[in-house]
Every structure is written in structure tokens, then in C-alpha cells.
Design an enzyme around this catalytic site. Structure first.
Site, short mmCIF file in Angstrom:
data_model
loop_
_atom_site.label_atom_id
_atom_site.label_comp_id
_atom_site.label_asym_id
_atom_site.label_seq_id
_atom_site.Cartn_x
_atom_site.Cartn_y
_atom_site.Cartn_z
CG HIS A 1 -0.39 0.28 2.51
ND1 HIS A 1 -0.06 -0.71 3.41
CD2 HIS A 1 -0.04 1.45 3.11
CE1 HIS A 1 0.44 -0.17 4.51
NE2 HIS A 1 0.47 1.14 4.36
CB SER B 1 3.06 1.67 6.69
OG SER B 1 1.92 1.88 7.48
CG ASP C 1 -0.03 -4.03 2.66
OD1 ASP C 1 0.27 -3.53 1.56
OD2 ASP C 1 -0.29 -3.36 3.67
#
Length: 467
Positions: A121, A227, A151
Site C-alpha cells: 500500500h 508502515s 501487503d
């Protein structure tokens, strides 16, 4: 001298007489007041007197020093050929040729020659990817491959010198309560390190319908800019890729999640060797056992995975696994819920063999299962994902050709009972593989409806139209 000896003798004699008198007159009487019922003596609260240190003086400096320079900042940049849609799309590049920041996050260098793991992402939809090291050097990065389902993405830079990197650790060996560090590189803060413990393992967040995930949960502070960063143990080994937080505000409140390193490493190795993810499957559909299932089926266990269906031609079928079997262990991994099973199987490849320990009719059994390959293709327009069908499946569904409906992309769709059926035609064209399905879907006119012919579990041929 004689006086001293006499005095010493008298003192000893006096002490003995005093002690003897106490034993005779006092201790004997006190025994009358002790409880006579021995059962009273066995009623007590268990305690332990073990002197064990539970200090919090763990030293994280070595792990931080080993890892902080191997975590980078990753920018997802979009380039607008026709010009920006608004002035804000230039920010923060200050009118730099139609470039706009789409997103940003962190990444982990895993090899000295510049391979970097990050979240899908973070780089999704990027025209350009920029990587900034902890020493402020910036490189253009190439997308090598990605897996949206987990992901995880792999990118590559070409540095002038060897880079610091973090070696993979074994996430299966991590323990709840173990100290960990979350290392990230947010946009304007450079590398940051936070500490916490592993709060849970094999945590399923239900982020994707019908596709259970398996995360490491930690209370180490992880915010959106982190992230794609590293979750490391106190030895400086990579045990997870930080991916998600659970927060109504979007900021950290104590729950953070990471893709286990064994799963991330397998995905990266697949991308580097094969160009895509080689997903091995056990060949079952199942569910975690709960109190309701335990009562309904009168089970002797309250944990494990109940086998609801076995895929024809799969390794599970060939090994003899049946409906209503309860899977309790795979290799040395305890299976208490479905995410335990998927988390471990997702770290394996097609062709790998696993030892499955299960219960059938109250008896324990062990079977060896050879994992098979799952080739899938999502069709968002239909809300389904299809997979290549085996000869055994085609025969079981009485279909001459086709692909299997592997799962629904959303539980809200009314056609969830289609799962397991065989699609033989799409818009009048026969399909026998996911590649053929992909070709048909890419060549279709989007304004036209989609017509499929499929076979149900009962072998019935049906026709459906999606507008």
C-alpha cells in the site's frame, strides 16, 4: 580460675533448667489450642517463593544500532503527463513538473546490494518510487514485484556502496511477551525506534473477506509513516514487517500489527526467483472451532480447525483428510484457530510436505500432506476470485472445462453459494485456465454485461448475467 569455671557451669545449668521448664509447662499447654482437623491444614492459596527477577533493564542499544541505518523512507510519487488536477497535487514538491506525493512510508534493506521490503500500500499506483537512506542519500527505486494480499512489496535501488541491512529472523520462534523494537523512517523524522513486547501471534484482523491473515501483534508504537518498517528482536533480527494499526483515529493507541518475517521472506524469495508469489495450499476449507461448534458437534476439544470441505485432487484429499476432521497441529506449530493454519501454510511453497496432526472421532492421527499450487485471478466486476481447476474437480462437477470459483471478494454479495462451482464460459468464450479468464476480461467492452456459464456442486449447468 576455679571461680570462673564454677560460674560458667552454673550458667549452663540454669539455662537448661529454664528451657526444660518452658517445654514442660508452656508448650504442652499451647498444643491444646491447635486445630485438630487435619483437613483444615490442606486448605491454602498456592504461592511461590522463587526469587525471580522481572526487571525491565533490557538493553536495546545494540539492536537499535544494528537496524536503524537499514530502515529507509519510501516515497510514492505520481507523475501527471497532462498536468496536475489542482495546485495541491504539487505539494510538497513546489511546482516540480507535475509531480505529486501519493503516499509515503518506510522500507527495510534486506541485502547489501539494495533490495528493500516495504508494504504494497506504500508503493501502490506509483509512477516513481524514491528511497531516502538514514544518511539523507536519495535513490530512484525499481518495483521488482508485490503481493497485495499480504501487503508486501519488493523494490530495488542501485547504491554506490554496500548498504547496511537487517537479516531475517525466524518469526515462528517468537514468543508472546518477548521484547521487540519497531524501527521506522517517517517522512520528516528520519529513523525512529520504539520498544514494546509481542502481544499476540497469528492475529486475524479480517482485513480481507474469506482470506484470513496472520499478524504479529505488538504494543510498540507504530504510526502510519512507519508502515513498511522493521519489527526486530533484541538481537537485531527481522521478525516482521510493520503493516497496520488498529485505531479509530488513525493514530497509534496500543495495537499494531506486522507481517511475520517467515511469510515476508517467502514472498520476497518467490518474487526474486519466479517473478510472482508461489502459493502452496493444503486443499481444505475450514473454520476455527468455537463454543457453538463444540456444543453442536459434541466435540472433545474447544480449539483447532474444523475441516468443512476438501478440494478434489488436492494434497489434503490424497492424504486422506476428510470433512469434520479437526486439525490440531502442523509440523511443530499448534493450530488453535484458522489464522494459525494460514499463517504457517503461507510460509510454504507448492511441493513442500507438512505433517498434519488431526483428530477424527476422538482419535488422533498423523498424515503427510504435499502442498499444491494455487493459481488465482480476481474478477472485481463479478466479485469473485477464480483458480485453476484440477481434472478431478472437473469430473466431480461434471464440467467439460473451466476454472473453479475460489472465493467471494465480498461477503455482501448474494452469490456466496457459488464458491466451489466451475465457470466454463465467459461471454461465449470457453475458459480452461486463469490466464484465459484474464485475457477474456481484459478484452471485453466494459459497457456490456458479463455472461458466465457455470456448473454447481450438484453438476447442474447454469447461466448468470452481471450488468
Amino acid at each position: 580460675m576455679k571461680k570462673i569455671a564454677t560460674l560458667l557451669f552454673v550458667s549452663i545449668l540454669g539455662g537448661a533448667l529454664t528451657l526444660g521448664s518452658y517445654k514442660i509447662f508452656f508448650e504442652e499447654d499451647s498444643n491444646q489450642f491447635l486445630p485438630q482437623d487435619n483437613s483444615q491444614q490442606n486448605s491454602f492459596i498456592p504461592v511461590t517463593n522463587t526469587n525471580r527477577a522481572y526487571g525491565t533493564n533490557a538493553d536495546f542499544t545494540e539492536a537499535a544500532e544494528k537496524t536503524v541505518h537499514a530502515v529507509v523512507h519510501v516515497k510514492n510519487v505520481a507523475v501527471f503527463k497532462s498536468g496536475p488536477r489542482s495546485i495541491w497535487e504539487y505539494y510538497p514538491y513546489n511546482n516540480n513538473g507535475g509531480r505529486a506525493l501519493q503516499g509515503a512510508g518506510s522500507g527495510v534493506i534486506i541485502t547489501p546490494d539494495g533490495y528493500i521490503v516495504t508494504n504494497n500500500h506504500v508503493i501502490d499506483g506509483a509512477s516513481e518510487i524514491e528511497v531516502t537512506l538514514n544518511n539523507n542519500k536519495t535513490y530512484k527505486a525499481e518495483l521488482i514485484g508485490s503481493d497485495p494480499l499480504s501487503d508486501i512489496a519488493l523494490i530495488k535501488v542501485d547504491p554506490e556502496e554496500e548498504l547496511d541491512y537487517i537479516p531475517f529472523g525466524d518469526s515462528d520462534n517468537t514468543q508472546i511477551g518477548e521484547w521487540v523494537l519497531a524501527v521506522g523512517n517517517p517522512f520528516n523524522l528520519k529513523s525512529t525506534v520504539t520498544a514494546g513486547i509481542i502481544s499476540a501471534k497469528a492475529r486475524d484482523l479480517n482485513l480481507r473477506d474469506n482470506s484470513p491473515q496472520s499478524f504479529i501483534q505488538t504494543d510498540a508504537a507504530i504510526n502510519p509513516g512507519n508502515s513498511g518498517g522493521a519489527l526486530v528482536n533484541i538481537n537485531g533480527e527481522l521478525i516482521g514487517i510493520n503493516t497496520a494499526i488498529s485505531s479509530p483515529s488513525g493514530s497509534y493507541i496500543g495495537y499494531a500489527f506486522a507481517v511475520p518475517s517467515n511469510n515476508a521472506r517467502k514472498i520476497v524469495e518467490d518474487i526474486m526467483e519466479f517473478g510472482d508469489v508461489q502459493k502452496g495450499i493444503l486443499g481444505i476449507r475450514g473454520t476455527s472451532i468455537n463454543n457453538e461448534i463444540t456444543r453442536e458437534l459434541d466435540l472433545s476439544t474447544s480449539q483447532g480447525v474444523l475441516v468443512a470441505d476438501v478440494t478434489p485432487g488436492s494434497g489434503a484429499e490424497k492424504s486422506g483428510i476428510r470433512q469434520k476432521d479437526i486439525i490440531k497441529k502442523i509440523d511443530n506449530i499448534e493450530i488453535n484457530k484458522f489464522s494459525d493454519l494460514t499463517g504457517y501454510i503461507n510460509s510454504k511453497r507448492p511441493g513442500d510436505e507438512v505433517l498434519v496432526k488431526l483428530m477424527r472421532d476422538g482419535e488422533e492421527r498423523e498424515v503427510n500432506v504435499k502442498l499444491t499450487k494455487l493459481d488465482t485471478y480476481p474478477i472485481p466486476a463479478l466479485g469473485i476470485e477464480v483458480a485453476n481447476a484440477s481434472a478431478e474437480e472437473l469430473e466431480a462437477y461434471k464440467a467439460p472445462n473451466g476454472v473453479r470459483i475460489n472465493r467471494m471478494l465480498s461477503e455482501d454479495l448474494p452469490s456466496a453459494d457459488l464458491v466451489g462451482g466451475i465457470i466454463s464460459e465467459i461471454n461465449g468464450q470457453k475458459v480452461s485456465s486463469v490466464r484465459e479468464v484474464e485475457e477474456v476480461m481484459r478484452s471485453r467492452t466494459r459497457a456490456n454485461p458479463i455472461v458466465i456459464v457455470f456448473y454447481t456442486k450438484q453438476g447442474e449447468k447454469q447461466r448468470m448475467i452481471w450488468k
